[in-house]
Every structure is written in C-alpha cells, then in structure tokens.
Write a protein that holds these residues in place. Structure first.
Motif, PDB file in Angstrom:
ATOM      1  N   THR A   5       0.819  -1.221   0.000  1.00  0.00           N
ATOM      2  CA  THR A   5       0.000   0.000   0.000  1.00  0.00           C
ATOM      3  C   THR A   5       0.845   1.260   0.000  1.00  0.00           C
ATOM      4  O   THR A   5       0.349   2.342   0.277  1.00  0.00           O
ATOM      5  CB  THR A   5      -0.925   0.010   1.234  1.00  0.00           C
TER       6      THR A   5
ATOM      7  N   TYR B 115      -0.366   4.477  -1.903  1.00  0.00           N
ATOM      8  CA  TYR B 115      -1.594   5.187  -1.537  1.00  0.00           C
ATOM      9  C   TYR B 115      -1.239   6.606  -1.067  1.00  0.00           C
ATOM     10  O   TYR B 115      -0.207   6.858  -0.480  1.00  0.00           O
ATOM     11  CB  TYR B 115      -2.307   4.492  -0.381  1.00  0.00           C
ATOM     12  N   SER B 116      -2.166   7.530  -1.295  1.00  0.00           N
ATOM     13  CA  SER B 116      -1.992   8.858  -0.720  1.00  0.00           C
ATOM     14  C   SER B 116      -2.209   8.779   0.782  1.00  0.00           C
ATOM     15  O   SER B 116      -2.844   7.876   1.298  1.00  0.00           O
ATOM     16  CB  SER B 116      -3.004   9.829  -1.334  1.00  0.00           C
TER      17      SER B 116
ATOM     18  N   HIS C 135      -4.060  10.224   3.938  1.00  0.00           N
ATOM     19  CA  HIS C 135      -5.290  10.972   4.137  1.00  0.00           C
ATOM     20  C   HIS C 135      -5.479  11.336   5.596  1.00  0.00           C
ATOM     21  O   HIS C 135      -5.076  10.615   6.500  1.00  0.00           O
ATOM     22  CB  HIS C 135      -6.499  10.138   3.682  1.00  0.00           C
TER      23      HIS C 135
ATOM     24  N   ASN D 274      -8.762   5.712   3.925  1.00  0.00           N
ATOM     25  CA  ASN D 274      -7.697   4.730   3.689  1.00  0.00           C
ATOM     26  C   ASN D 274      -8.231   3.312   3.786  1.00  0.00           C
ATOM     27  O   ASN D 274      -7.897   2.431   2.977  1.00  0.00           O
ATOM     28  CB  ASN D 274      -6.575   4.916   4.708  1.00  0.00           C
TER      29      ASN D 274
ATOM     30  N   LEU E  80     -10.289   2.352   0.710  1.00  0.00           N
ATOM     31  CA  LEU E  80      -9.444   2.036  -0.440  1.00  0.00           C
ATOM     32  C   LEU E  80      -8.807   0.653  -0.291  1.00  0.00           C
ATOM     33  O   LEU E  80      -8.757  -0.129  -1.250  1.00  0.00           O
ATOM     34  CB  LEU E  80      -8.353   3.099  -0.601  1.00  0.00           C
TER      35      LEU E  80
ATOM     36  N   ARG F  75     -16.185  10.782  -1.579  1.00  0.00           N
ATOM     37  CA  ARG F  75     -14.834  11.280  -1.294  1.00  0.00           C
ATOM     38  C   ARG F  75     -14.258  12.188  -2.378  1.00  0.00           C
ATOM     39  O   ARG F  75     -13.286  12.897  -2.128  1.00  0.00           O
ATOM     40  CB  ARG F  75     -13.882  10.095  -1.089  1.00  0.00           C
TER      41      ARG F  75
ATOM     42  N   PRO G 155     -12.241  11.513  -4.924  1.00  0.00           N
ATOM     43  CA  PRO G 155     -10.795  11.279  -4.892  1.00  0.00           C
ATOM     44  C   PRO G 155     -10.089  11.861  -6.118  1.00  0.00           C
ATOM     45  O   PRO G 155     -10.709  12.111  -7.152  1.00  0.00           O
ATOM     46  CB  PRO G 155     -10.693   9.753  -4.892  1.00  0.00           C
TER      47      PRO G 155
ATOM     48  N   SER H 131      -3.672   9.481  -7.467  1.00  0.00           N
ATOM     49  CA  SER H 131      -3.459   8.044  -7.335  1.00  0.00           C
ATOM     50  C   SER H 131      -4.652   7.327  -6.723  1.00  0.00           C
ATOM     51  O   SER H 131      -4.916   6.158  -7.035  1.00  0.00           O
ATOM     52  CB  SER H 131      -2.202   7.761  -6.503  1.00  0.00           C
ATOM     53  N   ASP H 132      -5.405   8.007  -5.859  1.00  0.00           N
ATOM     54  CA  ASP H 132      -6.580   7.388  -5.251  1.00  0.00           C
ATOM     55  C   ASP H 132      -7.655   7.113  -6.301  1.00  0.00           C
ATOM     56  O   ASP H 132      -8.275   6.047  -6.314  1.00  0.00           O
ATOM     57  CB  ASP H 132      -7.151   8.280  -4.157  1.00  0.00           C
TER      58      ASP H 132
END
Length: 244
Positions: A5, A8-9, A11, A17, A20, A81, A83, A86-87
């Motif tokens: 992971t 992942y951004s 958050h 998170n 995702l 969200r 998003p 990347s999300d």
C-alpha cells in the motif's frame, strides 16, 4: 497475500484509507475465486471430471455478485470522497479489473459446459495436448496478474502482457492443426469443435489477464497502455530505458 500500500496517498481520514484498502482486498479475494475456477475447469476437462465441472460452474454466480458489490463500493467512494490522483486511479483500476475477472469466470464456466459435453460423448478427442499447454500458460498468467496487483509489481504485469502474445501464437497454431485434423476425419468434427471452443475461451481469459496487467500499470505509473504495444508497455514500466 500481503498488500503493498506504499503508493496510496496519505489521508486525514483513516476511514478513507480503509475504504481504499477494502476494495483492493476484495478484488484479490474475487481474483482468488476466479483463479480457482480457471484451474478447476481445465482439470475437469483434461480428467473427464463432470462433477468438478458442475461444481466450478456454480462459482460463477458468486463472482458475478462480487463484481456488483465491488462496483457499488467504488461508485460510493467516488461520490462521497471525490478522490484525485493516485486514489482515483486505484478506484478506476479496481473497477475495471473486477470486470475482467467476471469475464474470466464466464469463460471458465463455458469451458466447464464443454467439458461436460465431452464427458457425455465418452471420448477424448484430438486437441487435449494443446488445451493442457495453453491452459498451463493461462493459469500462470492469472496467478501472476493477481500477484502483480497485490505487490504493485509493474514488471510482473509486463511479463503477463508478454505471455499473452505467446498464448496468441499457440492458439493460432492449435487452430490450424485442429482444422486440418477435422478435414481429414469429418467424423471428429463434433467433439473437436468442443475443444476449439475451449481453446477460444482460454485465449479470451489470457486477453483479460493482459487487460488487468494494463490496469495495474495505469494504477502505478498513470500511463494508459490498454491498447499499447509491448514496446509501449515496456516504456511505461521502465521509463529509464528510454527508447531502448
């Protein structure tokens, strides 16, 4: 299978998170079901096991239900969200990948149907050697593309794309061989046609595995290579190589 992971951004919302991570975990769970289904349908055909074929066909409804559930979750996350970066790529990649998995399951179900028909006919026609060979390649592709998703491994995804080309070549060779055989022995046409449809389904599963590999490369690199050549895919995976 442990998830990577790291891309992942970060958050403020821990729940985001978790959402995702959940859809990606569910993708891999669905993938494991389809991988088992592909494995079993090939074994059922080669071993003349109608019972295994029937059991494998029943899994198809579960994969259909999982596709709908994961798609709904992806839609909900986007709506709530909004998003970005990347999300958003993760959500899009998961949504497209589950569609490929569902279609793999459909093809595996078709192979089971043909396996049952061949068992009923009571013979093992020409073409089983080709099914075994191409089937082993396809099984490896499905396993590898799921591993690539679990690890964010674009090199492994590139390998899957290369294997699809090998499957295409083997499939065309098998079609020529079986067409010649049917012309020489017209009595074999009915049974050999079942094998031809099986090989066609295996070739389609290979295409969906390649499509999943492209989605993973898009997720990690941001480059859309769905319709790209192997050279273009390699460039997205290894940008440091330039035009080499």
């Amino acid at each position: 299978m442990e998830l990577n992971t790291e891309n992942y951004s970060t958050h403020i919302s821990q729940q985001f998170n978790e959402e995702l991570e959940q859809i990606r975990t569910q993708l891999l769970t669905m993938g494991g079901m389809v991988e088992r289904q592909v494995h079993d349908c090939i074994d059922a055909l080669l071993n003349g096991d109608a019972e295994l074929a029937e059991q494998s066909r029943k899994v198809d409804k579960q994969t259909n239900d999982m596709e709908v559930m994961i798609d709904e979750q992806c839609t909900t996350i986007i709506a709530r969200r909004q998003p970005a970066a990347s999300d958003l790529r993760l959500i899009i990649a998961v949504s497209k990948a589950v569609s490929d998995l569902e279609r793999m399951g459909d093809e595996a179900s078709r192979i089971c149907r043909h396996a049952i028909e061949l068992v009923d006919e009571g013979e093992s026609p020409r073409g089983y050697q080709e099914v075994r060979h191409i089937g082993n390649l396809v099984r490896e592709m499905v396993k590898d593309v799921l591993t690539a998703f679990a690890r964010n491994d674009t090199e492994l995804a590139y390998r899957v794309a290369k294997m699809d080309k090998s499957v295409d070549q083997e499939y065309r060779s098998a079609m020529r061989s079986l067409a010649t055989f049917m012309m020489e022995d017209p009595r074999s046409i009915s049974s050999v046609m079942n094998v031809i449809w099986v090989l066609r389904s295996l070739e389609r599963i290979s295409e969906h595995a390649r499509s999943m590999a492209a989605h993973l490369i898009y997720l990690v690199s941001g480059t859309d290579v769905r319709h790209g050549s192997l050279k273009q895919i390699k460039k997205a995976v290894r940008p440091e190589d330039g035009d080499a």
